[in-house]
Design an enzyme around this catalytic site. Structure first.
Site, PDB file in Angstrom:
ATOM      1  N   SER A  22       0.881  -1.246   0.477  1.00 54.86           N
ATOM      2  CA  SER A  22      -0.278   0.234   0.190  1.00 54.86           C
ATOM      3  C   SER A  22       1.039   1.054  -0.028  1.00 54.86           C
ATOM      4  O   SER A  22       2.007   1.152   0.566  1.00 54.86           O
ATOM      5  CB  SER A  22      -0.905   0.202   1.738  1.00 54.86           C
ATOM      6  OG  SER A  22      -1.606   1.170   1.361  1.00 54.86           O
TER       7      SER A  22
ATOM      8  N   TYR B  52      -2.844  -1.102  10.515  1.00 59.16           N
ATOM      9  CA  TYR B  52      -3.137  -1.329   9.592  1.00 59.16           C
ATOM     10  C   TYR B  52      -1.445  -0.773   7.921  1.00 59.16           C
ATOM     11  O   TYR B  52      -0.669  -1.454   7.446  1.00 59.16           O
ATOM     12  CB  TYR B  52      -4.160  -0.453   8.353  1.00 59.16           C
ATOM     13  CG  TYR B  52      -4.066  -0.734   6.540  1.00 59.16           C
ATOM     14  CD1 TYR B  52      -4.466  -2.089   6.063  1.00 59.16           C
ATOM     15  CD2 TYR B  52      -3.868   0.753   5.767  1.00 59.16           C
ATOM     16  CE1 TYR B  52      -4.084  -1.925   4.781  1.00 59.16           C
ATOM     17  CE2 TYR B  52      -4.027  -0.102   4.305  1.00 59.16           C
ATOM     18  CZ  TYR B  52      -3.829  -1.423   3.925  1.00 59.16           C
ATOM     19  OH  TYR B  52      -4.655  -1.385   2.632  1.00 59.16           O
TER      20      TYR B  52
END
Length: 262
Positions: free
Chosen positions: A153, A167
């Protein structure tokens, strides 16, 4: 030089006929990637905890004329991961490519997270990734050929929003796993790279609306103001599998509409 797998079978020179495993392949980016790989002629194995959606994705590929099967797998379970790759090897004799796409969100400020919440995010995004990579690297090193792409990401390259600390941290770790895997197995004929998507039209993005503003916030951060599609990520993964990227190793390719250029 002709590349052969561990049984002496030649590896097809292009994607057609090669075997690829896609974790988290039942929805979103994983499903789009599985469809793209099948269109390129690859033999696709979809793995996911979501059996009904996974079977549906495999059926969609077959209906379009591709080759696919679904295998249920929880990447947090070492035995299930071992069994997944053992089944693929026994069925096809090789694992040429792997797209490690399985992932979960990790909402909550660091001070508010419980150990259980933090661990649950890392169990999939980091430990689960390592468990899959361990099987893939062992298999591909024995073959003398293989290519792995991990789905990370832009949050692993730049801290974008507060409130998703578990995350963000797990994705930084996923990038580290990518780089060390590439270093340790470069001489085995195995490449390990990663994609780092920005905002992509998925369930996860939609679910992030309440926590961080989701697509609404992202449109103000992307130069074009456009949210990406799962297929756009899939196409980059397919390139990373191809000979066209044969000298690319240990890299993280952002698929972010220019966000990291700002």
């Amino acid at each position: 030089m002709t590349v052969a797998d561990d049984a002496g079978r030649p590896v097809p020179p292009g994607p057609a006929g090669r075997v690829v495993v896609v974790t988290g392949g039942s929805t979103g980016i994983g499903r789009a990637a599985a469809l793209a790989f099948a269109e390129a002629g690859m033999r696709v194995v979809l793995a996911s905890r979501r059996a009904e959606q996974g079977e549906d994705a495999a059926a969609e590929i077959k209906e379009a004329g591709g080759e696919a099967q679904f295998l249920a797998c929880d990447v947090t379970d070492p035995e299930q991961v071992r069994e997944l790759f053992a089944t693929v090897r026994s069925t096809y004799g090789a694992v040429h490519h792997a797209f490690n796409n399985a992932g979960v969100p990790g909402d909550g400020r660091l001070v508010d997270l419980t150990p259980e919440q933090f661990d649950a995010t890392f169990a999939v995004n980091t430990r689960g990734l390592w468990l899959c990579m361990r099987e893939e690297l062992r298999t591909m090193a024995a073959q003398g050929f293989g290519s792995i792409v991990n789905n990370t990401s832009v949050h692993g390259l730049r801290t974008v929003f507060p409130g998703i600390g578990a995350y963000v941290t797990s994705k930084h770790a996923a990038i580290a796993l990518t780089r060390i895997g590439a270093l340790e197995h470069a001489r085995d004929g195995v490449r390990v790279n990663a994609v780092a998507p920005g905002p992509i039209e998925t369930e996860m993005l939609a679910a992030s609306e309440a926590a961080v503003g989701g697509a609404t916030t992202w449109r103000g951060l992307i130069p074009s103001g456009v949210i990406g599609t799962p297929r756009q990520v899939a196409d980059v993964v397919l390139w990373l599998f191809s000979e066209a990227s044969g000298y690319v190793n240990g890299q993280v390719v952002a698929v972010d509409g220019g966000f990291l250029a700002v």
